[in-house]
Each structure stands twice: as structure tokens, then as C-alpha cells.
Write a protein that holds these residues in place. Sequence first.
Motif, mmCIF file in Angstrom:
data_model
loop_
_atom_site.group_PDB
_atom_site.id
_atom_site.type_symbol
_atom_site.label_atom_id
_atom_site.label_comp_id
_atom_site.label_asym_id
_atom_site.label_seq_id
_atom_site.Cartn_x
_atom_site.Cartn_y
_atom_site.Cartn_z
ATOM 1 N N ILE A 96 -2.641 8.372 17.061
ATOM 2 C CA ILE A 96 -3.253 7.826 16.120
ATOM 3 C C ILE A 96 -2.173 6.436 15.570
ATOM 4 C CG2 ILE A 96 -3.919 7.249 13.612
ATOM 5 C CD1 ILE A 96 -5.283 10.357 13.807
ATOM 6 N N LYS A 97 -0.912 7.176 16.162
ATOM 7 C CA LYS A 97 -0.059 5.868 15.504
ATOM 8 C C LYS A 97 0.025 5.035 17.045
ATOM 9 C CE LYS A 97 2.249 6.851 12.325
ATOM 10 N NZ LYS A 97 2.087 6.242 10.839
ATOM 11 N N ALA A 98 0.462 5.769 18.283
ATOM 12 C CA ALA A 98 0.268 4.266 19.109
ATOM 13 C C ALA A 98 -1.150 3.506 19.149
ATOM 14 C CB ALA A 98 -0.279 5.432 20.634
ATOM 15 N N THR B 176 -0.875 -1.051 -3.781
ATOM 16 C CA THR B 176 -2.426 -0.836 -4.455
ATOM 17 C C THR B 176 -2.604 0.945 -3.378
ATOM 18 O OG1 THR B 176 -4.851 -1.117 -3.166
ATOM 19 C CG2 THR B 176 -2.841 -1.473 -1.712
ATOM 20 N N ASN B 177 -3.698 1.651 -3.474
ATOM 21 C CA ASN B 177 -3.761 3.151 -2.626
ATOM 22 C C ASN B 177 -5.134 3.918 -3.010
ATOM 23 O OD1 ASN B 177 -2.790 5.869 -1.861
ATOM 24 N ND2 ASN B 177 -0.870 5.499 -2.743
ATOM 25 N N ALA B 178 -5.139 4.577 -1.937
ATOM 26 C CA ALA B 178 -6.844 5.043 -2.807
ATOM 27 C C ALA B 178 -7.093 5.540 -3.771
ATOM 28 C CB ALA B 178 -7.294 6.712 -1.854
ATOM 29 N N ALA C 293 -8.149 0.662 -3.906
ATOM 30 C CA ALA C 293 -8.885 0.119 -2.483
ATOM 31 C C ALA C 293 -8.997 1.794 -1.597
ATOM 32 C CB ALA C 293 -8.596 -0.776 -2.041
ATOM 33 N N ASP C 294 -9.934 2.238 -0.976
ATOM 34 C CA ASP C 294 -9.311 2.838 0.736
ATOM 35 C C ASP C 294 -9.365 2.167 1.111
ATOM 36 O OD1 ASP C 294 -10.218 4.620 2.131
ATOM 37 O OD2 ASP C 294 -11.638 5.420 1.318
ATOM 38 N N ALA C 295 -8.392 2.226 1.790
ATOM 39 C CA ALA C 295 -7.701 1.117 3.105
ATOM 40 C C ALA C 295 -9.523 1.644 4.392
ATOM 41 C CB ALA C 295 -6.667 1.851 3.852
ATOM 42 N N THR C 296 -9.535 2.771 4.133
ATOM 43 C CA THR C 296 -11.219 2.515 5.671
ATOM 44 C C THR C 296 -12.526 1.394 4.528
ATOM 45 O OG1 THR C 296 -12.257 4.724 5.157
ATOM 46 C CG2 THR C 296 -10.084 4.783 5.937
ATOM 47 N N ASN D 126 9.599 9.289 -3.799
ATOM 48 C CA ASN D 126 9.717 9.504 -2.528
ATOM 49 C C ASN D 126 9.306 8.571 -1.615
ATOM 50 O OD1 ASN D 126 11.478 11.713 -3.265
ATOM 51 N ND2 ASN D 126 9.737 12.915 -3.761
ATOM 52 N N SER D 127 7.558 8.065 -1.516
ATOM 53 C CA SER D 127 7.204 6.943 -0.785
ATOM 54 C C SER D 127 7.970 6.471 -0.249
ATOM 55 C CB SER D 127 6.085 6.582 -1.674
ATOM 56 O OG SER D 127 4.898 7.540 -1.766
ATOM 57 N N ILE D 128 7.695 6.102 1.113
ATOM 58 C CA ILE D 128 8.618 4.909 1.784
ATOM 59 C C ILE D 128 8.096 3.464 0.855
ATOM 60 C CG2 ILE D 128 9.400 3.579 3.644
ATOM 61 C CD1 ILE D 128 8.622 6.428 5.278
ATOM 62 N N ALA D 129 7.071 3.558 0.515
ATOM 63 C CA ALA D 129 6.349 2.295 -0.025
ATOM 64 C C ALA D 129 6.644 1.980 -0.998
ATOM 65 C CB ALA D 129 4.936 2.632 0.098
ATOM 66 N N HIS E 83 1.919 -1.828 4.946
ATOM 67 C CA HIS E 83 0.479 -1.025 5.598
ATOM 68 C C HIS E 83 1.176 0.559 5.633
ATOM 69 C CE1 HIS E 83 -1.195 1.583 8.254
ATOM 70 N NE2 HIS E 83 -2.376 1.307 7.524
ATOM 71 N N SER E 84 1.731 1.304 4.754
ATOM 72 C CA SER E 84 2.459 2.457 5.238
ATOM 73 C C SER E 84 1.130 3.598 4.007
ATOM 74 C CB SER E 84 3.497 2.029 3.745
ATOM 75 O OG SER E 84 3.915 3.235 3.839
ATOM 76 N N ILE E 85 0.101 3.812 5.287
ATOM 77 C CA ILE E 85 -0.639 4.686 5.091
ATOM 78 C C ILE E 85 -1.076 6.090 6.057
ATOM 79 C CG2 ILE E 85 -3.428 4.842 4.590
ATOM 80 C CD1 ILE E 85 -3.059 2.112 3.945
ATOM 81 N N PRO F 200 12.140 10.878 10.320
ATOM 82 C CA PRO F 200 11.972 11.514 10.215
ATOM 83 C C PRO F 200 12.380 11.814 8.574
ATOM 84 C CG PRO F 200 12.418 12.522 11.921
ATOM 85 C CD PRO F 200 13.295 11.216 11.862
ATOM 86 N N THR F 201 11.967 11.551 7.328
ATOM 87 C CA THR F 201 11.790 11.163 5.859
ATOM 88 C C THR F 201 11.016 12.062 5.157
ATOM 89 O OG1 THR F 201 11.477 9.187 7.046
ATOM 90 C CG2 THR F 201 11.907 9.025 4.200
ATOM 91 N N LYS F 202 11.861 12.550 4.214
ATOM 92 C CA LYS F 202 11.348 14.264 3.741
ATOM 93 C C LYS F 202 9.945 12.942 2.570
ATOM 94 C CE LYS F 202 15.309 17.044 4.377
ATOM 95 N NZ LYS F 202 16.121 17.812 3.817
ATOM 96 N N THR F 203 9.243 12.998 2.754
ATOM 97 C CA THR F 203 8.163 12.260 1.534
ATOM 98 C C THR F 203 6.943 13.105 1.940
ATOM 99 O OG1 THR F 203 7.145 11.019 3.159
ATOM 100 C CG2 THR F 203 8.430 10.168 2.342
ATOM 101 N N THR F 204 5.655 13.007 0.714
ATOM 102 C CA THR F 204 4.707 13.744 0.955
ATOM 103 C C THR F 204 4.692 14.453 2.617
ATOM 104 O OG1 THR F 204 4.262 13.472 -1.170
ATOM 105 C CG2 THR F 204 2.871 14.186 -0.270
ATOM 106 N N ALA F 205 3.966 12.802 2.874
ATOM 107 C CA ALA F 205 3.231 13.033 4.071
ATOM 108 C C ALA F 205 4.235 13.299 4.822
ATOM 109 C CB ALA F 205 2.559 11.533 4.571
ATOM 110 N N GLY F 206 5.362 12.968 5.513
ATOM 111 C CA GLY F 206 6.119 13.561 6.232
ATOM 112 C C GLY F 206 6.666 15.308 5.890
ATOM 113 N N THR G 253 0.746 -0.845 -0.009
ATOM 114 C CA THR G 253 0.174 -0.521 -0.234
ATOM 115 C C THR G 253 0.978 1.012 0.040
ATOM 116 O OG1 THR G 253 -0.107 0.136 2.727
ATOM 117 C CG2 THR G 253 -1.373 -1.120 1.971
ATOM 118 N N GLY G 254 0.447 2.711 -0.036
ATOM 119 C CA GLY G 254 1.034 4.015 0.050
ATOM 120 C C GLY G 254 2.045 4.099 -0.801
ATOM 121 N N ALA G 255 2.264 3.651 -2.019
ATOM 122 C CA ALA G 255 3.077 4.524 -2.775
ATOM 123 C C ALA G 255 2.369 5.267 -3.887
ATOM 124 C CB ALA G 255 4.262 3.420 -3.388
#
Length: 271
Positions: free
Chosen positions: A166-168, A40-42, A65-68, A20-23, A93-95, A196-202, A14-16
Amino acid sequence: MSYNLLKGKRGIITGALDENSIAWKVAEKAHEEGATFVLTNAPIAMRMGEIKELAEKTNSEIIPADATNVEELTALFTKSQEILGGKIDFVLHSIGMSVNIRKNIPYTESNYEYFMKGIDVSAMSLHKMLAVAKKLDAINEWGSVVALTYAAAQRTYPFYTDMADIKAMLESIARSFGYHYGLEKKVRINTVSQSPTKTTAGTGIKGFGDFYDYADAIAPLGNASAEDCANYCITLFSDLTKMVTMQNLFHDGGYSTTGVSMGVMQKLGIQ
Ligand SMILES: NC(=O)c1ccc[n+]([C@@H]2O[C@H](COP(=O)([O-])OP(=O)(O)OC[C@H]3O[C@@H](n4cnc5c(N)ncnc54)[C@H](O)[C@@H]3O)[C@@H](O)[C@H]2O)c1
């Protein structure tokens, strides 16, 4: 260099989103190590189109696929087994997504609708994926599931706002589900707590650039890159880590167990 660590293994990644994405890096490494997998991704991320480039490069098919969404996840696990010709051996799972972070809302003023959305996308999605996989009996014995997390689950980083909670939850789901899935099907589940990694989410997190440098100055080995993270994930998907499950594994160059570094002391003029 490739070691054929995942030869014959089938996966879902998931999540590419972009290179830059880790996935994205995990997919490249998994391909090098002999795995076949589905990307897969949203659906919304798919429209950006970059994932197609990765699919071509790694000979993989893409299933939006929307992971929700449990129905979409059911279709993902069903179709993936058809495409790959058998049960799944590994899942990444990289979401991650927080509307409160996106909108720069301070933690103490969190919008609860956004908070719930963040929980659903970034933590509950792991539970949903695992529940779907277990119901379909889609993962092979000794299969390995890895979810990516961050150290704000243990210690407070004010700018990480609701994603810390949320991560907890994500890490807790990995432990709780890891117990049941391990006992019944020998499927293992771990979280990797990445630098910390330089991605869109980061980089979407306010103050991320400064903090990236701070973490880099604290960690004796420096920040771990997305590529380093991908290498670590590959070892966790491989049979070499067969008995590792229900763990939160820090992949951060030693950051999480360093109190302070001489470099940071010098910057503060203490040393
Ligand atoms: N970048 C960092 O500093 C860092 C550090 C530690 C952990 N992580 C974690 O690594 C994981 C991957 O993030 P990244 O940094 O590679 O950033 P990224 O932005 O490249 O990846 C996040 C992915 O989540 C996907 N996504 C969002 N909503 C979705 C949904 N409803 N259904 C399916 N997919 C959805 C996005 O499309 C995107 O591909 C996240 O869990 C993130 O929290 C990142």
C-alpha cells in the motif's frame, strides 16, 4: 525557535489523532511557523475528542472527513478555503490503516476485503484528495503536498504485511500525480519516509517495539522522532524547497542507506 517559514500560508492537516500522532506535531510546528490551517480526521476519530484540544491550541477549525469519501473531501476543500480566506498552500496526508495488520493476519493469508480497505484508506485517499483539490483548483501555485510513508515500500519487513504494498502505491501516486499537478499548476507532491515512531498506528504493528530498537541501533543518527518529522515537513511546505517534487524523501537518521552498524554486529556477537 520559530523562523516564520509558513507566514501567511494556509493548510489542511489530516491525521492528528492524539498528541503522539506525527500530524499533531506538524500542526504545532505549522502554527509556530505562522500558518493557519484546518484540521481534519475521520468522523470516528473525532469522537475521541482529543483533536479539539489541538484545535484550541492552534486556533484552527476542525472539519470531519473520511478520506475515502470524495463528497466529504470536496466539502473539506471547499469549506477550508472559506474558513481560511483563500486557496490552500499546503496539505499533509498522514493517514494509515490496515485491517490485516490490526487483526494480525499473516501477509500470505491476507484477507482481500481488508486489503482493499487498506488501499482505499491509506493510498487511494491521496489520489482522491489530489483529484478533488485539482478539480476545485483549491491549491495555490507552488503549493506543497506531503504524504507520510515507510521504507517497507522498497524493502521487505515481514510484519508490515499489506501496508508495504500500500505504501508503494502511495509513493507511486505522489510521483504520478506530482507530474500532472506540477505541469499544470506547479503544485508539488512528495512523500516522507519516516523512521519507526511510537504512535497509535505504529505501535499497532506486532513486534514494533523490538523493531523500533533495531532501527535505532542501525541508524547512525538513531530513529527520527515525530517532532523531527514535523520539522522536515515544515521545510517541505515552505518556499525554501520550492523545486522539490515527485520525491520519496527518507527521514530516518541514515537507516535506509546503512547496511549494518557496529552496534548491531556487537549485539550478534560478531564483533
Ligand atoms: N508510526 C510510524 O512508525 C510510522 C512510520 C512511517 C510512516 N508512518 C505514517 O505516518 C502516518 C501517520 O501515522 P501516525 O504514526 O502518526 O499514527 P496515527 O495513528 O496517529 O495516525 C493515523 C491517522 O489516520 C487516520 N485515519 C484512519 N482512517 C482514516 C480515514 N478513513 N479518513 C481519514 N483519516 C483516517 C486516523 O484517525 C489517524 O489520525 C501514516 O501514514 C503512517 O503510515 C508512520
